[in-house]
Design a protein around this motif. Structure first.
Motif, PDB file in Angstrom:
ATOM      1  N   TRP A 144     -17.194 -26.708 -15.536  1.00 55.31           N
ATOM      2  CA  TRP A 144     -17.035 -24.949 -15.549  1.00 55.31           C
ATOM      3  C   TRP A 144     -15.823 -24.529 -16.064  1.00 55.31           C
ATOM      4  N   SER A 178     -17.492 -16.281 -14.094  1.00 56.04           N
ATOM      5  CA  SER A 178     -16.805 -17.297 -13.253  1.00 56.04           C
ATOM      6  C   SER A 178     -15.288 -16.569 -13.220  1.00 56.04           C
ATOM      7  N   VAL A 201     -22.465 -27.347  -9.108  1.00 54.86           N
ATOM      8  CA  VAL A 201     -22.407 -27.760 -10.562  1.00 54.86           C
ATOM      9  C   VAL A 201     -23.972 -28.431 -10.612  1.00 54.86           C
ATOM     10  N   ARG A 219     -22.824 -23.761 -16.393  1.00 51.48           N
ATOM     11  CA  ARG A 219     -22.394 -25.069 -15.772  1.00 51.48           C
ATOM     12  C   ARG A 219     -22.022 -24.900 -14.281  1.00 51.48           C
TER      13      ARG A 219
END
Length: 197
Positions: A29, A52, A155, A187
């Motif tokens: 990620w 993120s 994850v 992810r």
């Protein structure tokens, strides 16, 4: 004084690294998007999704110090004296290194146990958050009721075996409250769980 949290990227089956300490796909990620997020020291920038990146930069900016165990310190060579999060590092160890090439004021070694390591982290962080790297250190802190929160970057992979988030800690199964943060992204899903005191 700020809060104390344990944080890690974790597989769906509860592991933070393979048996050989490599992260495998747990860090995919970090390169799943197109938003460049710089790191301190010599770690290259992450390329995160917008979700993120927003979560990560807010989380990182809340930190004032990190507490890690000797294993992680040795695996990373102490980040060569500059942690990627750009904050002081407290290393919990039975035996501090005597000839570490990157020694400086941003890395402190504590030999008096998890309580003393967290207290040192709090002293360095002031009103900011103290983050604990996962594994044995996180397990010891959870068992000792020193954590206020658990942050998980969940994850979507299964490792089958490896290093567990809280090592072999045995705690009350109802210690964690419902998540107060849930940020789905590519992810990874970012989660925060308050710890019941």
């Amino acid at each position: 004084m700020g809060i104390v949290t344990a944080a890690a990227s974790m597989s769906l089956d509860g592991f933070i690294a393979h048996d050989d300490d490599t992260p495998g796909h747990l860090f995919d990620w970090y390169s799943a998007g197109d938003v460049e997020v710089p790191n301190a020291g010599d770690l290259p920038p992450f390329r995160l999704t917008r979700a993120s990146a927003d979560h990560w930069t807010a989380w990182r900016s809340s930190l004032g110090a990190v507490v890690v165990g000797r294993r992680l310190f040795d695996l990373t060579d102490g980040w060569r004296g500059v942690h990627p999060l750009g904050v002081p590092v407290v290393v919990l160890t039975h035996s501090p290194p005597t000839d570490w090439a990157w020694a400086g004021p941003s890395t402190v070694f504590v030999t008096d146990g998890i309580g003393a390591a967290v207290a040192k982290g709090e002293a360095l962080a002031g009103d900011a958050v103290v983050g604990l790297a996962a594994g044995t250190v996180a397990g010891q802190a959870l068992t000792a009721r020193l954590l206020d929160r658990v942050d998980v970057d969940l994850v979507p992979v299964l490792l089958g075996s490896g290093r567990r988030f809280f090592a072999d800690a045995v705690v009350d199964p109802e210690l964690l409250s419902d998540p107060t943060v849930c940020v789905p992204s590519a992810r990874v899903t970012h989660l925060s769980f308050p710890v019941r005191r």
